[in-house]
Design a protein around this motif. Structure first.
Motif, short mmCIF file in Angstrom:
data_model
loop_
_atom_site.label_atom_id
_atom_site.label_comp_id
_atom_site.label_asym_id
_atom_site.label_seq_id
_atom_site.Cartn_x
_atom_site.Cartn_y
_atom_site.Cartn_z
N PRO A 187 -3.40 5.30 3.31
CA PRO A 187 -3.72 6.33 2.31
C PRO A 187 -4.55 7.46 2.92
O PRO A 187 -5.35 7.24 3.85
N ILE A 224 0.82 -1.21 0.00
CA ILE A 224 0.00 0.00 0.00
C ILE A 224 0.86 1.26 0.00
O ILE A 224 0.41 2.34 -0.42
N CYS A 282 -13.17 -2.60 1.10
CA CYS A 282 -11.89 -3.23 0.77
C CYS A 282 -11.49 -4.23 1.85
O CYS A 282 -11.16 -5.37 1.55
N CYS A 308 -8.69 4.54 -1.56
CA CYS A 308 -7.57 4.52 -2.50
C CYS A 308 -7.81 3.45 -3.58
O CYS A 308 -8.74 2.65 -3.48
N SER A 354 -4.45 -5.08 2.05
CA SER A 354 -5.41 -4.03 2.37
C SER A 354 -5.03 -3.40 3.71
O SER A 354 -4.73 -4.10 4.68
N CYS A 355 -5.05 -2.06 3.77
CA CYS A 355 -4.68 -1.41 5.04
C CYS A 355 -5.81 -1.47 6.05
O CYS A 355 -5.60 -1.21 7.23
N GLY A 356 -7.03 -1.78 5.58
CA GLY A 356 -8.15 -1.99 6.49
C GLY A 356 -8.93 -0.74 6.86
O GLY A 356 -9.86 -0.81 7.67
N GLN A 357 -8.62 0.40 6.25
CA GLN A 357 -9.34 1.63 6.60
C GLN A 357 -10.79 1.63 6.14
O GLN A 357 -11.65 2.15 6.81
N CYS A 358 -11.04 1.10 4.91
CA CYS A 358 -12.43 1.16 4.43
C CYS A 358 -13.05 -0.23 4.35
O CYS A 358 -12.42 -1.20 3.92
N THR A 363 -13.96 3.10 -2.33
CA THR A 363 -12.89 3.04 -1.33
C THR A 363 -12.03 4.31 -1.37
O THR A 363 -12.11 5.09 -2.32
FE1 SF4 Z 1 -6.91 0.84 2.75
FE2 SF4 Z 1 -9.24 1.54 1.72
FE3 SF4 Z 1 -7.02 1.63 0.23
FE4 SF4 Z 1 -8.13 -0.70 0.94
S1 SF4 Z 1 -9.01 0.83 -0.41
S2 SF4 Z 1 -5.96 -0.19 1.03
S3 SF4 Z 1 -8.83 -0.27 3.01
S4 SF4 Z 1 -7.50 2.88 2.01
#
Ligand code: SF4
Length: 441
Positions: free
Chosen positions: A187, A169, A360, A400, A353-357, A398
């Motif tokens: 992101p 990411i 995703c 990003c 996946s960073c897990g923010q949204c 999402t």
């Molecule tokens: Fe993180 Fe959202 Fe990007 Fe997935 S789409 S990597 S959850 S910011």
């Protein structure tokens, strides 16, 4: 034979070192640029038609022109060397064998953008390359091409190399900036865009390694001459990293007028499919872009040859086309299982996946679980529609582009290879020991 601009000297022994690079004409483009005004350089880059080589293909000159220039606020150039897209390894090649080309490109670009402190953010797994870059930086400094008052122009530039921690990411530009600031690589919501608020809230341009290296030949031969190479809006040359079931994997520089067929089968490039097998499909721009079956890869729906350029690869949109992306060209022969392949990619995106949204974070996990089930012969017919539904709910929803990058391979695999998913479900006993084959395509 394709014209070479970036790799023309890559075969020369010792080209990694300043002395040899200089003997081959290195840093003459920088000397020329430092006699120009920043606006004149910007104009050359705009006229060249150079498009970002990291994946999005956004015009570089236009991106540079968005850079905010508030009085008294430092600006930065950050080179995105976090090359982590599966199938993509062309920036590694450039940095490893031609580090001074990147440094020279950074000098010209930093001067144009008004950056006195610029950065290379490099993928952590490229553990041996920072030393190469740092050695090149020291050599350039000793020769007066970096540091204070470069070539007596009054322009100062320091370049720092920052190693990433190994997260895919961090190749997303705002996650990269977060990481460069010492934070977790999540992101950012845009706007504000980095051109206005980037590194430490200062105006910042983030560009891919190859894009910045391409600035050297643009200044060298002029933007107008650069624009004559290639075709349409696909100007100049492009590096392609080719891998998969081919005879000659490697990094190639093409001028974007050759056909996909020529690229795969000619001895100058991939040298054909390994062991004389048949071509099943290809992902031409790194794992995030849609997979295309052989029949649509070699020709467009109108029967025209498909060319290795931005427009032709995308011909037909996502229904029948794909994207140039990062230039990571992955070839699959007749023995490859599309379901297994799609599952491997889904596992990758779920892991990264960073897990923010939510779409995703949750969607990538569900896609992986369902694909795994189908691949093991435990799927049901309705799982295919469920997969389709999940990828639709991720795409465009999402923060990003990782969400889209995870959704597109699944969508394209179902669109073009639905029969193969159905075969796995109907033949659970064969699912893991045999492949669907190629006869149906
Ligand atoms: Fe993180 Fe959202 Fe990007 Fe997935 S789409 S990597 S959850 S910011």
């Amino acid at each position: 034979m394709s014209k070479k601009l970036l790799l023309k000297d890559a075969h020369i022994e010792g080209i990694r070192y300043f002395e040899t690079y200089r003997k081959q004409g290195g840093y003459t483009a920088a000397e020329k640029a430092l006699k120009m005004t920043p606006d004149e350089i910007l104009e050359e880059v705009k006229v060249s038609g150079l498009r970002g080589r990291g994946g999005a293909g956004f015009p570089t000159g236009m991106k540079w022109s968005f850079l905010a220039k508030p009085e008294g606020v430092p600006r930065h150039l950050v080179v995105n060397a976090d090359e982590s897209e599966p199938g993509t390894f062309k920036d590694r090649y450039l940095m490893e064998f031609l580090p001074h080309l990147l440094i020279e490109g950074m000098l010209i670009s930093s001067y144009c953008l008004g950056s006195n402190v610029s950065y290379i953010y490099i993928r952590g797994e490229y553990s041996w390359i920072p030393d190469i870059l740092e050695e090149a930086i020291e050599e350039a400094k000793a020769a007066g091409f970096l540091g204070k008052n470069i070539l007596g122009t009054g322009f100062d530039l320091e370049i720092y190399v920052q190693r990433g921690g190994g997260a895919y990411i961090c190749g997303e530009e705002t996650a990269l900036l977060e990481s460069l600031e010492g934070k977790r690589g999540n992101p950012r919501l845009k706007p504000p865009f980095p051109a206005v608020k980037g590194l430490w809230e200062r105006p910042t341009v983030v560009n891919n390694v190859e894009s910045i290296a391409a600035v050297v030949p643009i200044i060298d031969i002029t933007g107008a001459e650069y624009a004559k190479i290639g075709v349409g809006r696909s100007t100049g040359t492009k590096l392609i990293s080719a891998c998969g079931n081919i005879n000659k994997p490697g990094v190639y520089e093409i001028d974007m007028t050759i056909t996909v067929e020529e690229f795969i089968y000619s001895d100058e490039y991939c040298g054909g499919i390994k062991d004389g097998k048949r071509l099943k499909a290809c992902i031409p721009g790194g794992s995030s872009v849609p997979i295309v079956p052989a029949n649509l890869l070699l020709k467009t729906v109108n029967g025209e040859p498909r060319y290795m350029n931005y427009e032709s690869l995308a011909d037909g949109g996502f229904a029948t086309g794909t994207m140039m992306g990062s230039g990571g060209f992955i070839v699959l022969d007749e023995d490859q299982c599309i379901v297994d392949h799609t599952m491997t990619l889904a596992r990758f995106y779920n892991h990264e996946s960073c897990g923010q949204c939510t779409p995703c974070r949750e969607g990538t996990g569900w896609m992986y679980k369902i694909l795994k089930k189908i691949e093991k012969g435990e799927g049901k017919m309705e799982d295919i529609d469920l997969l389709w539904d999940i990828q639709r709910k991720i795409e465009g929803n999402t923060i990003c582009p990782l969400g889209d990058a995870a959704a597109w391979p699944v969508a394209a695999a179902i669109r073009h290879f639905r029969d193969e998913f159905e075969w796995h479900i109907k033949n659970p006993e064969l699912s893991q020991t045999q492949n669907y084959g190629i006869a149906h395509y």
